[in-house]
Design a protein around this motif. Sequence first.
Motif, PDB file in Angstrom:
ATOM      1  N   ARG A   1      -2.871  42.856  -5.424  1.00  0.00           N
ATOM      2  CA  ARG A   1      -1.856  42.033  -6.106  1.00  0.00           C
ATOM      3  C   ARG A   1      -0.541  42.810  -6.233  1.00  0.00           C
ATOM      4  O   ARG A   1       0.016  42.981  -7.312  1.00  0.00           O
ATOM      5  CB  ARG A   1      -2.386  41.595  -7.472  1.00  0.00           C
ATOM      6  CG  ARG A   1      -3.675  40.795  -7.363  1.00  0.00           C
ATOM      7  CD  ARG A   1      -4.421  40.646  -8.677  1.00  0.00           C
ATOM      8  NE  ARG A   1      -3.711  39.815  -9.638  1.00  0.00           N
ATOM      9  CZ  ARG A   1      -4.227  39.488 -10.822  1.00  0.00           C
ATOM     10  NH1 ARG A   1      -5.448  39.926 -11.167  1.00  0.00           N
ATOM     11  NH2 ARG A   1      -3.534  38.740 -11.667  1.00  0.00           N
ATOM     12  N   VAL A   2      -0.056  43.267  -5.085  1.00  0.00           N
ATOM     13  CA  VAL A   2       1.094  44.167  -5.043  1.00  0.00           C
ATOM     14  C   VAL A   2       2.340  43.518  -5.644  1.00  0.00           C
ATOM     15  O   VAL A   2       3.076  44.139  -6.421  1.00  0.00           O
ATOM     16  CB  VAL A   2       1.364  44.624  -3.593  1.00  0.00           C
ATOM     17  CG1 VAL A   2       2.603  45.509  -3.535  1.00  0.00           C
ATOM     18  CG2 VAL A   2       0.146  45.360  -3.042  1.00  0.00           C
ATOM     19  N   GLY A   3       2.592  42.268  -5.288  1.00  0.00           N
ATOM     20  CA  GLY A   3       3.777  41.593  -5.803  1.00  0.00           C
ATOM     21  C   GLY A   3       3.749  41.477  -7.314  1.00  0.00           C
ATOM     22  O   GLY A   3       4.768  41.701  -7.988  1.00  0.00           O
ATOM     23  N   GLU A   4       2.589  41.138  -7.868  1.00  0.00           N
ATOM     24  CA  GLU A   4       2.479  41.013  -9.325  1.00  0.00           C
ATOM     25  C   GLU A   4       2.654  42.365 -10.009  1.00  0.00           C
ATOM     26  O   GLU A   4       3.299  42.462 -11.063  1.00  0.00           O
ATOM     27  CB  GLU A   4       1.121  40.410  -9.683  1.00  0.00           C
ATOM     28  CG  GLU A   4       0.927  38.996  -9.173  1.00  0.00           C
ATOM     29  CD  GLU A   4      -0.497  38.510  -9.384  1.00  0.00           C
ATOM     30  OE1 GLU A   4      -1.060  38.784 -10.465  1.00  0.00           O
ATOM     31  OE2 GLU A   4      -1.051  37.871  -8.470  1.00  0.00           O
ATOM     32  N   PHE A   5       2.093  43.410  -9.407  1.00  0.00           N
ATOM     33  CA  PHE A   5       2.213  44.742  -9.988  1.00  0.00           C
ATOM     34  C   PHE A   5       3.675  45.148 -10.114  1.00  0.00           C
ATOM     35  O   PHE A   5       4.145  45.539 -11.194  1.00  0.00           O
ATOM     36  CB  PHE A   5       1.459  45.760  -9.124  1.00  0.00           C
ATOM     37  CG  PHE A   5       1.594  47.188  -9.590  1.00  0.00           C
ATOM     38  CD1 PHE A   5       0.720  47.705 -10.529  1.00  0.00           C
ATOM     39  CD2 PHE A   5       2.605  48.013  -9.096  1.00  0.00           C
ATOM     40  CE1 PHE A   5       0.848  49.019 -10.973  1.00  0.00           C
ATOM     41  CE2 PHE A   5       2.740  49.313  -9.527  1.00  0.00           C
ATOM     42  CZ  PHE A   5       1.855  49.822 -10.468  1.00  0.00           C
ATOM     43  N   PHE A   6       4.410  45.051  -9.021  1.00  0.00           N
ATOM     44  CA  PHE A   6       5.800  45.501  -9.050  1.00  0.00           C
ATOM     45  C   PHE A   6       6.699  44.544  -9.829  1.00  0.00           C
ATOM     46  O   PHE A   6       7.716  44.967 -10.387  1.00  0.00           O
ATOM     47  CB  PHE A   6       6.315  45.717  -7.632  1.00  0.00           C
ATOM     48  CG  PHE A   6       5.807  46.985  -6.992  1.00  0.00           C
ATOM     49  CD1 PHE A   6       6.138  48.213  -7.527  1.00  0.00           C
ATOM     50  CD2 PHE A   6       4.996  46.940  -5.871  1.00  0.00           C
ATOM     51  CE1 PHE A   6       5.671  49.393  -6.950  1.00  0.00           C
ATOM     52  CE2 PHE A   6       4.523  48.106  -5.281  1.00  0.00           C
ATOM     53  CZ  PHE A   6       4.862  49.341  -5.828  1.00  0.00           C
ATOM     54  N   ALA A   7       6.337  43.275  -9.894  1.00  0.00           N
ATOM     55  CA  ALA A   7       7.120  42.342 -10.711  1.00  0.00           C
ATOM     56  C   ALA A   7       7.013  42.715 -12.188  1.00  0.00           C
ATOM     57  O   ALA A   7       8.020  42.748 -12.914  1.00  0.00           O
ATOM     58  CB  ALA A   7       6.644  40.912 -10.483  1.00  0.00           C
ATOM     59  N   LEU A   8       5.795  42.987 -12.664  1.00  0.00           N
ATOM     60  CA  LEU A   8       5.620  43.423 -14.046  1.00  0.00           C
ATOM     61  C   LEU A   8       6.309  44.760 -14.296  1.00  0.00           C
ATOM     62  O   LEU A   8       6.932  44.978 -15.344  1.00  0.00           O
ATOM     63  CB  LEU A   8       4.126  43.529 -14.369  1.00  0.00           C
ATOM     64  CG  LEU A   8       3.377  42.208 -14.508  1.00  0.00           C
ATOM     65  CD1 LEU A   8       1.867  42.444 -14.507  1.00  0.00           C
ATOM     66  CD2 LEU A   8       3.782  41.484 -15.785  1.00  0.00           C
ATOM     67  N   TYR A   9       6.205  45.628 -13.322  1.00  0.00           N
ATOM     68  CA  TYR A   9       6.831  46.950 -13.424  1.00  0.00           C
ATOM     69  C   TYR A   9       8.343  46.822 -13.598  1.00  0.00           C
ATOM     70  O   TYR A   9       8.944  47.448 -14.487  1.00  0.00           O
ATOM     71  CB  TYR A   9       6.493  47.738 -12.156  1.00  0.00           C
ATOM     72  CG  TYR A   9       7.028  49.140 -12.075  1.00  0.00           C
ATOM     73  CD1 TYR A   9       6.290  50.212 -12.559  1.00  0.00           C
ATOM     74  CD2 TYR A   9       8.260  49.409 -11.490  1.00  0.00           C
ATOM     75  CE1 TYR A   9       6.771  51.514 -12.470  1.00  0.00           C
ATOM     76  CE2 TYR A   9       8.746  50.703 -11.397  1.00  0.00           C
ATOM     77  CZ  TYR A   9       7.993  51.745 -11.891  1.00  0.00           C
ATOM     78  OH  TYR A   9       8.487  53.028 -11.806  1.00  0.00           O
ATOM     79  N   LEU A  10       8.983  45.988 -12.793  1.00  0.00           N
ATOM     80  CA  LEU A  10      10.434  45.825 -12.868  1.00  0.00           C
ATOM     81  C   LEU A  10      10.851  45.059 -14.114  1.00  0.00           C
ATOM     82  O   LEU A  10      11.930  45.309 -14.672  1.00  0.00           O
ATOM     83  CB  LEU A  10      10.948  45.128 -11.608  1.00  0.00           C
ATOM     84  CG  LEU A  10      10.819  45.947 -10.325  1.00  0.00           C
ATOM     85  CD1 LEU A  10      11.225  45.111  -9.116  1.00  0.00           C
ATOM     86  CD2 LEU A  10      11.681  47.217 -10.382  1.00  0.00           C
TER      87      LEU A  10
ATOM     88  N   ALA B   1       1.902  54.854 -12.036  1.00  0.00           N
ATOM     89  CA  ALA B   1       3.276  54.469 -12.349  1.00  0.00           C
ATOM     90  C   ALA B   1       3.418  54.065 -13.812  1.00  0.00           C
ATOM     91  O   ALA B   1       4.429  54.381 -14.458  1.00  0.00           O
ATOM     92  CB  ALA B   1       3.728  53.324 -11.455  1.00  0.00           C
ATOM     93  N   ALA B   2       2.416  53.385 -14.352  1.00  0.00           N
ATOM     94  CA  ALA B   2       2.474  52.981 -15.755  1.00  0.00           C
ATOM     95  C   ALA B   2       2.379  54.198 -16.670  1.00  0.00           C
ATOM     96  O   ALA B   2       3.040  54.254 -17.713  1.00  0.00           O
ATOM     97  CB  ALA B   2       1.360  51.989 -16.063  1.00  0.00           C
ATOM     98  N   SER B   3       1.561  55.193 -16.312  1.00  0.00           N
ATOM     99  CA  SER B   3       1.508  56.432 -17.092  1.00  0.00           C
ATOM    100  C   SER B   3       2.863  57.119 -17.076  1.00  0.00           C
ATOM    101  O   SER B   3       3.336  57.631 -18.105  1.00  0.00           O
ATOM    102  CB  SER B   3       0.458  57.388 -16.516  1.00  0.00           C
ATOM    103  OG  SER B   3      -0.839  56.901 -16.696  1.00  0.00           O
TER     104      SER B   3
END
Length: 500
Positions: free
Chosen positions: A105-114, A238-240
Amino acid sequence: MSLLPWTIYVSLAGALIVLLAGARSAAAARWLALATAAGGAALALGAAAGGVPASGLQTLVDAAWIPALGVRYHLAADGISLTLVLLTGLAATAGVLFSWNVGERVGEFFALYLALIGGVYGVFLSADAVLLFVFYELAIAPKYFLIAIWGSTRREYGAMKLVLYSFAGSALVLAGLLWAHAAGGSAGYSLAELAAGRYGAAEQVWMFALVFAGFAVLAGLFPFHTWAPTGHVAAPTAASMLLAGVVMKLGAYGCLRVALPLFPAGFAFWQPVIAWLAAGGIVYAGLIALTQTDFKFVIGYSSVSHMGFVLLGLAAATPAAVSGAVLQMFSHGIIAGLLFAVVGRMVYDRVHTRRLEELRRMPLHRMLPFAAVTFVLAGLASMGMPGFSGFPAELMILVGTWSRSPAWALVAAVGVIVAAAFTWRVMQLAFFGQAKRDSGGPAVPAAAPVAPITWPERAGAILLLGTTIVIGLRPDLLLGWIESSLRSPLWQAVLKGGTP
């Protein structure tokens, strides 16, 4: 400075674009996330290059938002804001590089990240208390999903604990701000209007307690710190990096930007309590780190200990101590992000263990020489060795604190020694293990093949290492901005220890 609001807009727009692109192409989502994060960092660098240090907040945007409540969309910045926006841009870029391997779920991961990054930028640029609170919540919410979906060890527990602590702290902050607005009789919620309110001394004591305690929860102040190590360990790399690098700074920034300037008399009342909790937390968290058997828990408790220096600098409230605290926020954000990247991405994703007794039987310095060198350099930076950004930051905090209270400084200095102990211990156990056969024990196994360090990981490590070295050699690049901000009228009562 006019470029700074675009860091928010670019990040939030990038989150939406990445989410849509990720449904079709994981590679496109990665590259768009990297471009968005790097774009935010470039905007911050451009603002720093084109700006001139000045005292007081400089308005960037000021427009009506919720007129019925007197809430405005008011963005403003000074040197402290600029320093932390720059930290966010660098940490965000490195975090994307160290997340290049995310495959689910790469798109969701980076969307939440940004989206999280956009919220962080918003907090650092808000000059309206309600707007700051909204961005603060926006920065917290994505953390739950990043940890609960893509995390590891007890991820649901770690994510829920972080959110519960964060929202409990947020409730205290909101209660304190609403009380201040009602008692001060201000028409709006701008920080300047709230600071001008005429509060009684007793009111300030409890308003400050609510707002400071609410923000201090996220900053990891002892004894409200227990969410931090479990959150760090459960989070993906990345979240850490963001949790230690910038999210914990939101709490310290709220204390610095809101609690101290708005309620200086309340701060004067609670100052000794805060200082002793911060100094004690430095030593306590360091001693806990010294006993840990999980590599990532060592770095998690290390972050709590180093954030204690930030809170001690704020509590000391001398120009040197507060300037050092802001510099430490920047320095720790860079160094902690790099340490978590080495532990989570370079080591754990390859050898699938964080247990020190297992790592010590692997010749990691031969299996992963780049990771070993990076960790040694990052460890030296974390210990505050000269030549790295942690040295001027911690030195300024200790010197500034000494002038307020030698006892506080001496306790914190013990924490410096403890930090050296746990850093050298984990460095030895994790990377340099057993150099020869133990008496009666097994020999060190031959180096097993592992995946080589990738170019995104090398780029992220070089970016963060380069930053801590540059600031270590030239701290004046940031201190000029930071010190100019402390000449603001809002800070004068604070720097006098809360006296009018």
